[in-house]
Scaffold this motif. Structure first.
Motif, PDB file in Angstrom:
ATOM      1  N   ASP A  32     -10.404  -2.951  -2.696  1.00  0.00           N
ATOM      2  CA  ASP A  32      -9.583  -4.115  -2.889  1.00  0.00           C
ATOM      3  C   ASP A  32      -8.422  -3.558  -3.925  1.00  0.00           C
ATOM      4  O   ASP A  32      -7.229  -3.820  -3.568  1.00  0.00           O
ATOM      5  CB  ASP A  32      -9.983  -5.314  -3.219  1.00  0.00           C
ATOM      6  CG  ASP A  32      -8.674  -6.584  -3.153  1.00  0.00           C
ATOM      7  OD1 ASP A  32      -8.240  -6.445  -2.097  1.00  0.00           O
ATOM      8  OD2 ASP A  32      -8.814  -7.187  -4.282  1.00  0.00           O
ATOM      9  N   GLN A  33      -8.789  -2.860  -4.929  1.00  0.00           N
ATOM     10  CA  GLN A  33      -8.026  -2.391  -5.950  1.00  0.00           C
ATOM     11  C   GLN A  33      -7.172  -1.243  -5.449  1.00  0.00           C
ATOM     12  O   GLN A  33      -5.866  -1.318  -5.418  1.00  0.00           O
ATOM     13  CB  GLN A  33      -8.535  -1.778  -7.170  1.00  0.00           C
ATOM     14  CG  GLN A  33      -9.205  -2.859  -8.038  1.00  0.00           C
ATOM     15  CD  GLN A  33     -10.040  -2.290  -9.225  1.00  0.00           C
ATOM     16  OE1 GLN A  33     -10.792  -1.456  -8.902  1.00  0.00           O
ATOM     17  NE2 GLN A  33      -9.891  -2.834 -10.258  1.00  0.00           N
ATOM     18  N   ALA A  35      -6.365  -0.827  -2.162  1.00  0.00           N
ATOM     19  CA  ALA A  35      -5.423  -1.530  -1.542  1.00  0.00           C
ATOM     20  C   ALA A  35      -4.273  -1.892  -2.001  1.00  0.00           C
ATOM     21  O   ALA A  35      -3.046  -1.704  -1.505  1.00  0.00           O
ATOM     22  CB  ALA A  35      -6.111  -2.278  -0.247  1.00  0.00           C
ATOM     23  N   ALA A  36      -4.377  -2.812  -3.027  1.00  0.00           N
ATOM     24  CA  ALA A  36      -3.604  -3.395  -4.000  1.00  0.00           C
ATOM     25  C   ALA A  36      -2.370  -2.143  -4.549  1.00  0.00           C
ATOM     26  O   ALA A  36      -1.211  -2.304  -4.615  1.00  0.00           O
ATOM     27  CB  ALA A  36      -3.894  -3.962  -4.956  1.00  0.00           C
ATOM     28  N   GLU A  37      -3.131  -1.160  -4.913  1.00  0.00           N
ATOM     29  CA  GLU A  37      -2.368   0.046  -5.529  1.00  0.00           C
ATOM     30  C   GLU A  37      -1.459   0.706  -4.345  1.00  0.00           C
ATOM     31  O   GLU A  37      -0.466   1.150  -4.532  1.00  0.00           O
ATOM     32  CB  GLU A  37      -3.289   0.955  -6.029  1.00  0.00           C
ATOM     33  CG  GLU A  37      -3.775   0.526  -7.333  1.00  0.00           C
ATOM     34  CD  GLU A  37      -5.105   1.418  -7.910  1.00  0.00           C
ATOM     35  OE1 GLU A  37      -5.279   2.535  -7.223  1.00  0.00           O
ATOM     36  OE2 GLU A  37      -5.694   1.191  -8.931  1.00  0.00           O
ATOM     37  N   ASP A  38      -2.069   0.794  -2.976  1.00  0.00           N
ATOM     38  CA  ASP A  38      -1.226   1.335  -1.966  1.00  0.00           C
ATOM     39  C   ASP A  38      -0.109   0.470  -1.496  1.00  0.00           C
ATOM     40  O   ASP A  38       0.952   0.970  -1.215  1.00  0.00           O
ATOM     41  CB  ASP A  38      -2.108   1.134  -0.714  1.00  0.00           C
ATOM     42  CG  ASP A  38      -3.128   2.520  -0.714  1.00  0.00           C
ATOM     43  OD1 ASP A  38      -3.085   3.620  -1.829  1.00  0.00           O
ATOM     44  OD2 ASP A  38      -4.241   2.782  -0.199  1.00  0.00           O
ATOM     45  N   ASP A  39      -0.386  -0.925  -1.492  1.00  0.00           N
ATOM     46  CA  ASP A  39       0.829  -1.691  -1.394  1.00  0.00           C
ATOM     47  C   ASP A  39       1.910  -1.624  -2.462  1.00  0.00           C
ATOM     48  O   ASP A  39       2.954  -1.612  -2.130  1.00  0.00           O
ATOM     49  CB  ASP A  39       0.230  -3.366  -1.538  1.00  0.00           C
ATOM     50  CG  ASP A  39      -1.003  -3.675   0.067  1.00  0.00           C
ATOM     51  OD1 ASP A  39      -0.829  -2.700   0.754  1.00  0.00           O
ATOM     52  OD2 ASP A  39      -1.407  -4.706  -0.177  1.00  0.00           O
ATOM     53  N   THR A  40       1.471  -1.750  -3.695  1.00  0.00           N
ATOM     54  CA  THR A  40       2.425  -1.536  -4.500  1.00  0.00           C
ATOM     55  C   THR A  40       3.372  -0.182  -4.597  1.00  0.00           C
ATOM     56  O   THR A  40       4.389  -0.256  -4.739  1.00  0.00           O
ATOM     57  CB  THR A  40       1.792  -1.616  -6.203  1.00  0.00           C
ATOM     58  OG1 THR A  40       1.052  -2.856  -6.306  1.00  0.00           O
ATOM     59  CG2 THR A  40       3.015  -1.314  -7.230  1.00  0.00           C
TER      60      THR A  40
END
Length: 76
Positions: A32-33, A35-40
């Motif tokens: 999840d971390q 994926a969040a970094e990828d989104d950012t």
């Protein structure tokens, strides 16, 4: 945790990929971390692309009207 989720976690552990439920949860949190970094990163890249593309002199309504006029599928 609801029974259905506990059963899911137990089944994943039983597959042998994880030693226990805690290891499974840690893996989920790490994913999840990431994926969040990828989104950012993606959002920042889109902002940079937008800033680099410059500005238009036309009004937004005129731009949308031109786009709609070019594509018959967008006409109401």
């Amino acid at each position: 945790m609801p029974d259905a989720l506990s059963e899911w976690v137990a089944a994943r552990v039983a597959e042998g990929r994880y030693a226990d439920a805690a290891e499974y949860v840690r893996d989920l949190v790490r994913r999840d971390q990431e994926a969040a970094e990828d989104d950012t990163r993606w959002v920042r890249a889109m902002i940079e692309e937008g800033l680099a593309s410059g500005f238009l002199d036309e009004e937004p309504e005129d731009i949308l009207a031109a786009i709609i006029a070019e594509d018959p599928d967008l006409r109401a």
